[in-house]
Design an enzyme around this catalytic site. Structure first.
Site, mmCIF file in Angstrom:
data_model
loop_
_atom_site.group_PDB
_atom_site.id
_atom_site.type_symbol
_atom_site.label_atom_id
_atom_site.label_comp_id
_atom_site.label_asym_id
_atom_site.label_seq_id
_atom_site.Cartn_x
_atom_site.Cartn_y
_atom_site.Cartn_z
ATOM 1 N N GLU A 1 -2.547 -9.320 2.520
ATOM 2 C CA GLU A 1 -3.040 -10.061 3.506
ATOM 3 C C GLU A 1 -4.630 -10.112 3.518
ATOM 4 O OE1 GLU A 1 -2.900 -5.699 4.718
ATOM 5 O OE2 GLU A 1 -1.921 -6.965 3.428
ATOM 6 N N HIS B 1 -3.555 -4.905 -0.924
ATOM 7 C CA HIS B 1 -3.111 -5.638 0.477
ATOM 8 C C HIS B 1 -3.341 -7.187 0.360
ATOM 9 C CE1 HIS B 1 -3.493 -2.270 3.260
ATOM 10 N NE2 HIS B 1 -4.392 -1.547 2.381
ATOM 11 N N CYS C 1 0.711 -1.143 -0.022
ATOM 12 C CA CYS C 1 -0.013 -0.195 0.072
ATOM 13 C C CYS C 1 0.913 1.398 0.106
ATOM 14 C CB CYS C 1 -0.892 -0.123 1.328
ATOM 15 S SG CYS C 1 -2.212 1.165 0.964
#
Length: 210
Positions: free
Chosen positions: A192, A190, A87
């Site tokens: 994750e 992102h 990010c």
């Protein structure tokens, strides 16, 4: 082997920590540590730099911790350890950010961070979007164009060298999604929070030997 997630008060690291720990266990990649300790970064085998919020704030928070910033630069430029920016951590790879004011980045991926211009579409660009793979890369092994990643951002990288744009998404035009060169990779999205594709990318990074 130790992978460090750099904590510089620029985002909630809980989700990233859990995802990297999960994949490190699955691929046998050693320990994952969240730290703001420059000495730990100086010894790390892999460095992950997350970041949420405004480019100038993240840059100031990181470089205000002089020893920590120097340890990251030494890790990447001198020791050549694999580095993953996420990010705003990806945006900091650029030459200059243009959010509120001109702010220098690491200049590891030459280019500028500028507002997304997506006529008729909402900004910030928030939610799921389909990746388009532009360049093969070990971090993209097992990931194909059309797989989805999760984005939350209002600014994007304009990459100077097309060879360093690894993947993009279509959001009122081409928006950089993944960049990289040498031992450096950065994701605007992102990983994750990007389910199977994101976890695959994390696993690939943890196995990557540039």
């Amino acid at each position: 082997m130790t992978t460090v997630l750099v904590d510089y008060d620029s985002g909630n690291l809980h989700s990233a920590q859990k995802a990297f720990e999960k994949m490190a266990q699955e691929v046998g990649a050693g320990n994952v540590v969240v730290t703001s300790d420059a000495d730990m970064v100086a010894r790390a085998d892999r460095v992950v730099l997350p970041g949420d919020g405004a480019f100038p704030h993240c840059r100031d928070e990181l470089f205000g911790r002089t020893a920590l910033a120097e340890a990251i630069i030494d890790a990447v430029e001198v020791r050549g350890v694999p580095f993953f920016g996420i990010c705003v951590g990806m945006q900091l790879l650029a030459t200059t950010g243009h959010e509120y004011q001109e702010t220098p980045g690491f200049d590891w991926i030459p280019g500028d961070i500028r507002p997304i211009e997506a006529e008729g579409l909402k900004v910030p660009h928030m939610g799921w979007n389909e990746l388009v793979i532009d360049q093969p890369h070990p971090v993209l092994d097992g990931i194909s164009s059309g797989e989805h990643a999760y984005f939350v951002h209002s600014f994007a990288m304009q990459v100077a060298d097309p060879a360093q744009l690894l993947a993009h998404v279509d959001y009122g035009g081409r928006v950089a999604a993944l960049v990289g060169r040498d031992n450096i990779v950065g994701a605007q999205f992102h990983p994750e929070k990007s389910q199977s594709a994101g976890l695959q990318m994390i696993a690939n990074f943890l196995r990557w030997c540039p």
